[in-house]
Motif scaffolding. Structure first.
Motif, short mmCIF file in Angstrom:
data_model
loop_
_atom_site.label_atom_id
_atom_site.label_comp_id
_atom_site.label_asym_id
_atom_site.label_seq_id
_atom_site.Cartn_x
_atom_site.Cartn_y
_atom_site.Cartn_z
N ILE A 168 0.82 -1.21 0.00
CA ILE A 168 0.00 0.00 0.00
C ILE A 168 0.86 1.27 0.00
O ILE A 168 0.34 2.37 0.20
CB ILE A 168 -0.97 0.02 1.19
CG1 ILE A 168 -0.21 0.06 2.53
CG2 ILE A 168 -1.92 -1.17 1.14
CD1 ILE A 168 -1.12 0.25 3.74
N GLY A 169 2.16 1.09 -0.20
CA GLY A 169 3.03 2.24 -0.39
C GLY A 169 3.82 2.70 0.81
O GLY A 169 4.51 3.73 0.74
N LEU A 170 3.76 1.97 1.91
CA LEU A 170 4.55 2.35 3.08
C LEU A 170 6.00 1.92 2.89
O LEU A 170 6.28 0.87 2.32
CB LEU A 170 3.99 1.70 4.34
CG LEU A 170 2.60 2.16 4.80
CD1 LEU A 170 2.17 1.39 6.04
CD2 LEU A 170 2.59 3.66 5.07
N ASN A 171 6.90 2.75 3.38
CA ASN A 171 8.33 2.45 3.31
C ASN A 171 8.69 1.56 4.50
O ASN A 171 8.90 2.04 5.60
CB ASN A 171 9.14 3.74 3.32
CG ASN A 171 10.61 3.50 3.03
OD1 ASN A 171 11.16 2.44 3.32
ND2 ASN A 171 11.27 4.48 2.45
N VAL A 172 8.73 0.25 4.24
CA VAL A 172 8.94 -0.71 5.32
C VAL A 172 10.33 -0.54 5.95
O VAL A 172 10.49 -0.65 7.17
CB VAL A 172 8.75 -2.15 4.80
CG1 VAL A 172 9.11 -3.16 5.88
CG2 VAL A 172 7.32 -2.36 4.35
N SER A 173 11.34 -0.26 5.13
CA SER A 173 12.69 -0.07 5.67
C SER A 173 12.74 1.12 6.61
O SER A 173 13.36 1.07 7.68
CB SER A 173 13.69 0.11 4.53
OG SER A 173 13.77 -1.06 3.74
N ALA A 174 12.09 2.21 6.21
CA ALA A 174 12.06 3.41 7.05
C ALA A 174 11.33 3.12 8.36
O ALA A 174 11.75 3.58 9.43
CB ALA A 174 11.39 4.56 6.32
N LEU A 175 10.23 2.36 8.29
CA LEU A 175 9.49 2.02 9.51
C LEU A 175 10.32 1.14 10.43
O LEU A 175 10.27 1.28 11.65
CB LEU A 175 8.19 1.30 9.14
CG LEU A 175 7.10 2.17 8.51
CD1 LEU A 175 5.92 1.32 8.08
CD2 LEU A 175 6.64 3.26 9.49
N ARG A 176 11.11 0.25 9.83
CA ARG A 176 11.98 -0.60 10.65
C ARG A 176 12.99 0.25 11.41
O ARG A 176 13.18 0.08 12.62
CB ARG A 176 12.70 -1.61 9.76
CG ARG A 176 13.69 -2.50 10.52
CD ARG A 176 14.47 -3.38 9.56
NE ARG A 176 15.51 -4.13 10.25
CZ ARG A 176 15.34 -5.31 10.81
NH1 ARG A 176 14.16 -5.90 10.78
NH2 ARG A 176 16.34 -5.93 11.41
N TYR A 177 13.65 1.18 10.70
CA TYR A 177 14.64 2.03 11.36
C TYR A 177 14.00 2.97 12.36
O TYR A 177 14.59 3.28 13.41
CB TYR A 177 15.44 2.81 10.32
CG TYR A 177 16.39 1.95 9.52
CD1 TYR A 177 17.38 1.19 10.15
CD2 TYR A 177 16.30 1.87 8.14
CE1 TYR A 177 18.24 0.38 9.43
CE2 TYR A 177 17.16 1.06 7.40
CZ TYR A 177 18.13 0.32 8.05
OH TYR A 177 18.98 -0.48 7.35
N LEU A 178 12.78 3.42 12.05
CA LEU A 178 12.06 4.27 13.01
C LEU A 178 11.79 3.50 14.28
O LEU A 178 11.98 4.02 15.39
CB LEU A 178 10.75 4.76 12.39
CG LEU A 178 9.83 5.54 13.33
CD1 LEU A 178 10.50 6.83 13.80
CD2 LEU A 178 8.49 5.85 12.66
N PHE A 179 11.36 2.25 14.14
CA PHE A 179 11.07 1.45 15.33
C PHE A 179 12.33 1.19 16.14
O PHE A 179 12.31 1.25 17.37
CB PHE A 179 10.43 0.12 14.92
CG PHE A 179 9.98 -0.69 16.09
CD1 PHE A 179 8.82 -0.36 16.78
CD2 PHE A 179 10.72 -1.77 16.54
CE1 PHE A 179 8.41 -1.10 17.88
CE2 PHE A 179 10.32 -2.51 17.63
CZ PHE A 179 9.16 -2.17 18.31
N LEU A 180 13.44 0.91 15.45
CA LEU A 180 14.70 0.71 16.15
C LEU A 180 15.10 1.97 16.92
O LEU A 180 15.60 1.89 18.05
CB LEU A 180 15.80 0.32 15.16
CG LEU A 180 15.68 -1.06 14.50
CD1 LEU A 180 16.79 -1.25 13.48
CD2 LEU A 180 15.72 -2.17 15.55
N ALA A 181 14.90 3.13 16.30
CA ALA A 181 15.23 4.39 16.96
C ALA A 181 14.35 4.61 18.18
O ALA A 181 14.82 5.04 19.25
CB ALA A 181 15.08 5.56 15.98
N LEU A 182 13.05 4.31 18.06
CA LEU A 182 12.14 4.46 19.19
C LEU A 182 12.52 3.51 20.32
O LEU A 182 12.48 3.88 21.49
CB LEU A 182 10.70 4.20 18.75
CG LEU A 182 10.06 5.25 17.84
CD1 LEU A 182 8.70 4.77 17.38
CD2 LEU A 182 9.95 6.59 18.54
N LEU A 183 12.87 2.30 19.96
CA LEU A 183 13.26 1.31 20.96
C LEU A 183 14.53 1.75 21.69
O LEU A 183 14.62 1.67 22.93
CB LEU A 183 13.48 -0.03 20.28
CG LEU A 183 13.74 -1.25 21.18
CD1 LEU A 183 12.64 -1.40 22.21
CD2 LEU A 183 13.85 -2.50 20.33
#
Length: 281
Positions: A168-183
């Protein structure tokens, strides 16, 4: 009620309740994503891997939060690199990287002149947190909650079905790195409250409680946050009255709530499973 409210007549107890509540909420919400994604080991790894970053930052006179965040991200990215460029699987790569970094931090403590006390790093110092660390933790915890409020729906989709999120157009790689940063940021905040060892409990146990008690993510997140907040308040009160470690008290209460959920959860508890087996027989 008088006994329950007595500890909060002191300024340091009110500050501990505020900081603990913020950290507990941020970690509890992240724990829901961790449990759904099956990344519990990642939370454990980052929590332990921040130690060398804390030691180096303290020795150089930098804010501890910067060193801890950098070390946490380095752990996650290094494990990903090892997994991508070798036959070693992700969980094994995480085990190698975070234990190596944690050991390096322990060795550094013997050679670097630092104001960071090993006991405070490992087990937190929520009742004696310095003003600078108080505001750092407040800012980091608030930032984690703000990002989750904005990107939480995308992260839920990423955790449930990364393939659909990509379609659906979400940048999965960016979401992964965002989650790592939040963690990593949540671990930074948790280090000041309960230390690098017990912050793992805040990053995993609330999500497990919510997962046992609900099949809907919104309700799961609310239960996780509520259990973390209750454990924080009860743990601080118990530590005051019994003169024990506040971090240990917080995690002990949280573990007790998990045990209750495990046994009495209406749909997924041990008693419910026994009733289903009995009725089937």
């Amino acid at each position: 009620m008088e006994a329950l409210l007595a500890p909060f007549a002191h300024d340091f107890m009110r500050e501990a309740l505020l900081i603990g509540s913020l950290v507990a909420t941020a970690c509890a919400l992240l724990s829901c994503y961790i449990v759904l994604k099956g990344w519990s080991l990642l939370g454990d790894a980052i929590a332990h891997a921040v130690l060398p970053g804390v030691v180096i930052a303290s020795a150089l006179g930098f804010p501890i939060a910067i060193g801890a965040f950098a070390a946490g991200m380095a752990c996650a990215l290094s494990a990903g690199f090892v997994q991508s460029h070798s036959r070693v699987k992700e969980d094994a790569a995480l085990g190698v990287v975070f234990t190596g970094m944690f050991a390096a931090g322990l060795v550094m403590l013997a050679f670097l002149t630092t104001e960071a006390h090993i006991t405070h790093i490992l087990f937190g110092n929520i009742l004696g947190i310095e003003a600078e660390d108080f505001w750092q933790t407040l800012a980091v915890g608030g930032a984690v909650l703000a990002v989750l409020a904005v990107k939480g729906r995308d992260l839920v989709l990423f955790c449930f079905d990364a393939g659909h999120a990509r379609s659906i157009g979400l940048n999965v790689s960016a979401l992964r790195y965002l989650f790592l940063a939040l963690l990593s940021a949540a671990v930074v905040a948790g280090v000041q409250a309960v230390g690098v060892i017990l912050v793992v409990a805040l990053l995993i146990t609330p999500g497990c409680i919510g997962y046992l008690l609900s099949d809907r993510f919104g309700r799961m997140a609310a239960i996780a946050a509520g259990s973390a907040l209750l454990s924080n308040a009860a743990g601080i009160v118990l530590s005051f009255h019994f003169n024990v470690s506040p971090a240990g008290s917080i995690v002990l209460v949280l573990s007790g709530l998990f045990a209750l959920a495990l046994v009495f959860a209406p749909q997924h508890g041990l008693l419910a499973a026994r009733r289903r087996i009995s009725s089937a027989g």
